[in-house]
Design a protein around this motif. Structure first.
Motif, PDB file in Angstrom:
ATOM      1  N   THR A  54       0.687  -1.526  -0.271  1.00  0.00           N
ATOM      2  CA  THR A  54      -0.068   0.155  -0.107  1.00  0.00           C
ATOM      3  C   THR A  54       1.014   1.385   0.010  1.00  0.00           C
ATOM      4  O   THR A  54       2.126   0.952   0.203  1.00  0.00           O
ATOM      5  CB  THR A  54      -0.982   0.183   1.388  1.00  0.00           C
ATOM      6  N   THR A  55       0.225   2.566  -0.125  1.00  0.00           N
ATOM      7  CA  THR A  55       1.031   3.133  -0.533  1.00  0.00           C
ATOM      8  C   THR A  55       0.423   4.972   0.882  1.00  0.00           C
ATOM      9  O   THR A  55       2.120   5.275   1.421  1.00  0.00           O
ATOM     10  CB  THR A  55       0.414   4.642  -1.461  1.00  0.00           C
ATOM     11  N   THR A  56      -0.277   4.450   1.622  1.00  0.00           N
ATOM     12  CA  THR A  56      -0.383   5.582   2.761  1.00  0.00           C
ATOM     13  C   THR A  56      -0.819   5.165   3.872  1.00  0.00           C
ATOM     14  O   THR A  56      -1.069   5.341   4.934  1.00  0.00           O
ATOM     15  CB  THR A  56      -1.721   7.224   2.363  1.00  0.00           C
ATOM     16  N   LEU A  57      -1.412   3.417   3.701  1.00  0.00           N
ATOM     17  CA  LEU A  57      -2.494   3.303   4.654  1.00  0.00           C
ATOM     18  C   LEU A  57      -1.606   3.081   6.225  1.00  0.00           C
ATOM     19  O   LEU A  57      -0.470   2.571   5.999  1.00  0.00           O
ATOM     20  CB  LEU A  57      -2.907   1.278   4.166  1.00  0.00           C
ATOM     21  N   LYS A  58      -2.489   3.787   7.063  1.00  0.00           N
ATOM     22  CA  LYS A  58      -1.095   3.365   8.171  1.00  0.00           C
ATOM     23  C   LYS A  58      -1.845   1.988   9.203  1.00  0.00           C
ATOM     24  O   LYS A  58      -2.989   1.480   9.167  1.00  0.00           O
ATOM     25  CB  LYS A  58      -1.679   4.719   9.120  1.00  0.00           C
ATOM     26  N   VAL A  59      -1.606   1.093   9.537  1.00  0.00           N
ATOM     27  CA  VAL A  59      -1.697   0.021  10.159  1.00  0.00           C
ATOM     28  C   VAL A  59      -1.206  -0.340  11.978  1.00  0.00           C
ATOM     29  O   VAL A  59      -0.460   0.454  12.377  1.00  0.00           O
ATOM     30  CB  VAL A  59      -0.643  -1.249   9.842  1.00  0.00           C
ATOM     31  N   GLY A  60      -2.607  -1.061  12.482  1.00  0.00           N
ATOM     32  CA  GLY A  60      -1.487  -1.241  14.189  1.00  0.00           C
ATOM     33  C   GLY A  60      -2.648  -2.361  14.345  1.00  0.00           C
ATOM     34  O   GLY A  60      -3.563  -2.664  14.035  1.00  0.00           O
ATOM     35  N   PRO A  61      -2.543  -2.677  15.904  1.00  0.00           N
ATOM     36  CA  PRO A  61      -2.999  -3.934  16.154  1.00  0.00           C
ATOM     37  C   PRO A  61      -4.191  -3.530  17.157  1.00  0.00           C
ATOM     38  O   PRO A  61      -4.275  -2.374  17.749  1.00  0.00           O
ATOM     39  CB  PRO A  61      -2.998  -3.790  17.603  1.00  0.00           C
ATOM     40  N   MET A  62      -5.316  -3.412  17.257  1.00  0.00           N
ATOM     41  CA  MET A  62      -7.027  -3.404  17.130  1.00  0.00           C
ATOM     42  C   MET A  62      -7.299  -4.634  18.349  1.00  0.00           C
ATOM     43  O   MET A  62      -8.353  -4.890  17.783  1.00  0.00           O
ATOM     44  CB  MET A  62      -8.432  -2.535  16.632  1.00  0.00           C
ATOM     45  N   VAL A  63      -6.556  -4.749  19.621  1.00  0.00           N
ATOM     46  CA  VAL A  63      -5.038  -4.382  19.814  1.00  0.00           C
ATOM     47  C   VAL A  63      -4.207  -5.309  21.141  1.00  0.00           C
ATOM     48  O   VAL A  63      -5.077  -6.466  21.257  1.00  0.00           O
ATOM     49  CB  VAL A  63      -6.062  -3.060  21.364  1.00  0.00           C
ATOM     50  N   THR A  64      -3.019  -4.471  20.708  1.00  0.00           N
ATOM     51  CA  THR A  64      -2.016  -6.006  21.225  1.00  0.00           C
ATOM     52  C   THR A  64      -1.907  -5.048  22.881  1.00  0.00           C
ATOM     53  O   THR A  64      -2.970  -4.612  23.201  1.00  0.00           O
ATOM     54  CB  THR A  64      -0.794  -4.673  21.085  1.00  0.00           C
ATOM     55  N   ASN A  65      -1.685  -5.695  23.829  1.00  0.00           N
ATOM     56  CA  ASN A  65      -2.001  -5.331  25.294  1.00  0.00           C
ATOM     57  C   ASN A  65       0.110  -5.542  25.799  1.00  0.00           C
ATOM     58  O   ASN A  65       0.777  -5.826  25.499  1.00  0.00           O
ATOM     59  CB  ASN A  65      -2.455  -6.259  26.027  1.00  0.00           C
ATOM     60  N   PRO A  66       0.044  -5.732  27.065  1.00  0.00           N
ATOM     61  CA  PRO A  66       1.638  -5.238  28.288  1.00  0.00           C
ATOM     62  C   PRO A  66       1.651  -6.520  28.207  1.00  0.00           C
ATOM     63  O   PRO A  66       3.124  -6.023  29.041  1.00  0.00           O
ATOM     64  CB  PRO A  66       1.244  -4.280  28.578  1.00  0.00           C
ATOM     65  N   GLY A  67       1.677  -7.782  27.948  1.00  0.00           N
ATOM     66  CA  GLY A  67       1.835  -9.287  28.624  1.00  0.00           C
ATOM     67  C   GLY A  67       2.361  -9.907  27.630  1.00  0.00           C
ATOM     68  O   GLY A  67       2.939 -10.322  28.120  1.00  0.00           O
ATOM     69  N   VAL A  90      -0.090   2.408  13.995  1.00  0.00           N
ATOM     70  CA  VAL A  90      -0.607   3.331  15.445  1.00  0.00           C
ATOM     71  C   VAL A  90      -0.452   2.123  16.476  1.00  0.00           C
ATOM     72  O   VAL A  90      -1.117   1.247  15.494  1.00  0.00           O
ATOM     73  CB  VAL A  90      -1.517   3.435  15.194  1.00  0.00           C
ATOM     74  N   CYS A  91      -0.521   2.114  17.890  1.00  0.00           N
ATOM     75  CA  CYS A  91       0.197   0.999  18.269  1.00  0.00           C
ATOM     76  C   CYS A  91      -1.264   1.533  18.869  1.00  0.00           C
ATOM     77  O   CYS A  91      -1.946   2.396  19.895  1.00  0.00           O
ATOM     78  CB  CYS A  91       1.207   1.204  19.467  1.00  0.00           C
ATOM     79  N   GLY A  92      -2.520   1.062  19.051  1.00  0.00           N
ATOM     80  CA  GLY A  92      -3.812  -0.086  19.587  1.00  0.00           C
ATOM     81  C   GLY A  92      -3.590  -0.705  20.706  1.00  0.00           C
ATOM     82  O   GLY A  92      -3.215  -2.028  20.147  1.00  0.00           O
ATOM     83  N   ILE A  93      -3.523  -0.764  21.870  1.00  0.00           N
ATOM     84  CA  ILE A  93      -3.217  -0.924  22.926  1.00  0.00           C
ATOM     85  C   ILE A  93      -4.509  -1.167  24.455  1.00  0.00           C
ATOM     86  O   ILE A  93      -5.350  -0.267  24.339  1.00  0.00           O
ATOM     87  CB  ILE A  93      -2.245  -0.321  23.502  1.00  0.00           C
ATOM     88  N   GLY A  94      -4.724  -1.917  24.746  1.00  0.00           N
ATOM     89  CA  GLY A  94      -5.371  -2.639  26.215  1.00  0.00           C
ATOM     90  C   GLY A  94      -5.035  -3.191  27.088  1.00  0.00           C
ATOM     91  O   GLY A  94      -3.623  -3.491  26.779  1.00  0.00           O
ATOM     92  N   ARG A  95      -5.999  -3.662  27.892  1.00  0.00           N
ATOM     93  CA  ARG A  95      -5.215  -4.634  28.582  1.00  0.00           C
ATOM     94  C   ARG A  95      -5.317  -6.410  28.465  1.00  0.00           C
ATOM     95  O   ARG A  95      -4.675  -6.913  29.365  1.00  0.00           O
ATOM     96  CB  ARG A  95      -6.535  -4.975  30.220  1.00  0.00           C
ATOM     97  N   GLY A  96      -5.526  -6.471  27.599  1.00  0.00           N
ATOM     98  CA  GLY A  96      -5.560  -7.652  27.162  1.00  0.00           C
ATOM     99  C   GLY A  96      -6.726  -8.981  27.363  1.00  0.00           C
ATOM    100  O   GLY A  96      -6.726  -9.212  28.456  1.00  0.00           O
ATOM    101  N   ASP A  97      -7.647  -9.350  26.388  1.00  0.00           N
ATOM    102  CA  ASP A  97      -8.748 -10.315  26.352  1.00  0.00           C
ATOM    103  C   ASP A  97      -8.012 -11.731  26.042  1.00  0.00           C
ATOM    104  O   ASP A  97      -7.503 -12.461  26.858  1.00  0.00           O
ATOM    105  CB  ASP A  97     -10.144  -9.114  25.623  1.00  0.00           C
ATOM    106  N   SER A  98      -8.625 -11.568  24.782  1.00  0.00           N
ATOM    107  CA  SER A  98      -8.798 -13.724  24.814  1.00  0.00           C
ATOM    108  C   SER A  98      -6.679 -13.629  24.126  1.00  0.00           C
ATOM    109  O   SER A  98      -6.591 -14.639  24.706  1.00  0.00           O
ATOM    110  CB  SER A  98      -8.721 -13.812  22.848  1.00  0.00           C
ATOM    111  N   ALA A  99      -6.025 -12.639  24.263  1.00  0.00           N
ATOM    112  CA  ALA A  99      -4.529 -12.771  23.711  1.00  0.00           C
ATOM    113  C   ALA A  99      -4.349 -13.508  25.157  1.00  0.00           C
ATOM    114  O   ALA A  99      -3.275 -14.537  25.258  1.00  0.00           O
ATOM    115  CB  ALA A  99      -3.978 -11.678  23.626  1.00  0.00           C
ATOM    116  N   MET A 100      -4.344 -12.584  26.648  1.00  0.00           N
ATOM    117  CA  MET A 100      -3.917 -13.436  27.347  1.00  0.00           C
ATOM    118  C   MET A 100      -4.852 -14.697  27.964  1.00  0.00           C
ATOM    119  O   MET A 100      -4.040 -15.411  28.498  1.00  0.00           O
ATOM    120  CB  MET A 100      -3.768 -12.282  28.173  1.00  0.00           C
ATOM    121  N   ARG A 101      -6.126 -13.817  27.807  1.00  0.00           N
ATOM    122  CA  ARG A 101      -7.167 -15.104  29.003  1.00  0.00           C
ATOM    123  C   ARG A 101      -7.071 -16.801  28.139  1.00  0.00           C
ATOM    124  O   ARG A 101      -6.513 -17.725  28.465  1.00  0.00           O
ATOM    125  CB  ARG A 101      -8.788 -14.983  28.524  1.00  0.00           C
ATOM    126  N   VAL A 102      -6.489 -16.954  26.539  1.00  0.00           N
ATOM    127  CA  VAL A 102      -6.647 -18.104  25.968  1.00  0.00           C
ATOM    128  C   VAL A 102      -5.331 -18.535  26.205  1.00  0.00           C
ATOM    129  O   VAL A 102      -4.779 -19.936  25.994  1.00  0.00           O
ATOM    130  CB  VAL A 102      -6.628 -17.709  24.331  1.00  0.00           C
TER     131      VAL A 102
END
Length: 333
Positions: A54-67, A90-102
């Motif tokens: 792509t040329t201008t598209l910005k990318v990032g996670p919705m969302v990553t987490n600190p763990g 762009v860094c989208g970040i949260g507490r972590g749901d599926s990534a942590m619990r799984v």
């Protein structure tokens, strides 16, 4: 108003890349993905290919987490992509749901999340930061830029977003709740001495364009279950009638009976039978283009800067194309 596309990184990765290219051609400015290492493929590897194609598209996670990654690794990954492709992350970040619990872990505390926001941003932009008592910086970073947007629902998380984050990710498109939560974030920013308008507001929700509302609801009902998973955490923390969380958000989860992450974010999720049609209609954007435009204008009037389309249903291409042909142009007025 900007527009983003949100996908899961299901194999093959080539399809994710193709849909992101299609989104950019249709006027979308951001490409987002889920980030849960056990459930889906590694997004940062795929981001490299999306950016290259792509040329201008910005990318990032919705969302990553600190763990799931150490903070210096997260920062270095973003900084590397930015160095290669020109500050398009762009860094989208949260507490972590599926990534942590799984993985058998608990979501991160808000205190840890608040610290991580500052550390990841500082390191990715070339400044020194402290990680686990060790001062460090990435010496090769030049002119790095990494906005960090935080996902939140509850009062303490909303306040943290206003104090520390560059943007707020709200994963539902109900105007009443959007107004309530945006106000909380902006008030917290003002109390912290920040310009409230400097916090970018991103609403993310499923969108399904078409006249068959019954079918659209069934394709998007999973979203009420995903949101309900977060709401259940809030109820356990604050109580059902605490006044800390609007009852418009908590009332519908009374019929909830657990949650199966193997169907997380997917149409037909059997863990979402408790979600009524009213919630699907309130939280999502369904119907003909005119209905989407009307709701998006209402959200824009509440201060929403970006709408990110969750595109996990059976009409991925047609939704992207309909937004590009009719909906995105209408929001440029």
């Amino acid at each position: 108003m900007d527009f983003g596309l949100v996908l899961q990184t299901d194999p093959p990765a080539s399809r994710v890349i193709s849909l992101m290219k299609r989104a950019e051609r249709n006027g979308f400015t951001h490409g987002w993905t889920f980030d849960s290492a056990v459930l889906w493929q590694e997004p940062f590897v795929i981001y490299s290919q999306i950016l290259a194609n792509t040329t201008t598209l910005k990318v990032g996670p919705m969302v990553t987490n600190p763990g799931t990654r150490t903070w210096e690794v997260t920062a270095s990954t973003f900084a590397t992509l930015n160095d290669m492709f020109g500050n398009r992350t762009v860094c989208g970040i949260g507490r972590g749901d599926s990534a942590m619990r799984v993985a058998g872990r608990r979501p991160n505390t808000l205190a840890r999340l608040g610290e991580a926001i500052e550390v990841i941003r500082d390191l990715a932009e070339g400044r020194e930061a402290e990680v686990d008592g060790q001062r460090m910086r990435l010496p090769w970073v030049r002119d790095g830029r990494l906005p960090v947007w935080m996902a939140a629902y509850g009062p303490k998380a909303l306040a943290l977003t206003g104090r520390k984050a560059d943007g707020f990710i709200l994963q539902l498109a109900d105007p009443f709740l959007t107004e309530w939560m945006v106000k909380a974030v902006r008030n917290a920013a003002a109390e912290a001495g920040r310009d409230p308008d400097s916090v970018t507001i991103c609403v993310a929700a499923p969108a399904y364009v078409g006249d068959d509302l019954g079918h659209a609801r069934e394709q998007c009902r999973w979203f009420g279950g995903m949101v309900g998973n977060h709401v259940a955490d809030l109820v356990s923390r604050y109580g059902e009638h605490s006044g800390m969380v609007p009852e418009a958000l908590t009332e519908y989860i009374k019929g909830r009976e657990g949650y199966d992450y193997s169907h997380h974010g997917r149409a037909g999720n059997p863990s979402t039978d408790f979600v009524p049609d009213e919630i699907v209609d309130r939280f999502c954007l369904l119907g003909p283009p005119e209905a989407h435009i009307e709701k998006l204008r209402a959200l824009r009037d509440l201060g929403v800067d970006q709408f990110a389309v969750y595109d996990m249903h059976d009409a991925q291409e047609t939704t992207i194309d309909a937004y590009g042909a009719e909906i995105i142009p209408a929001l440029g007025d």
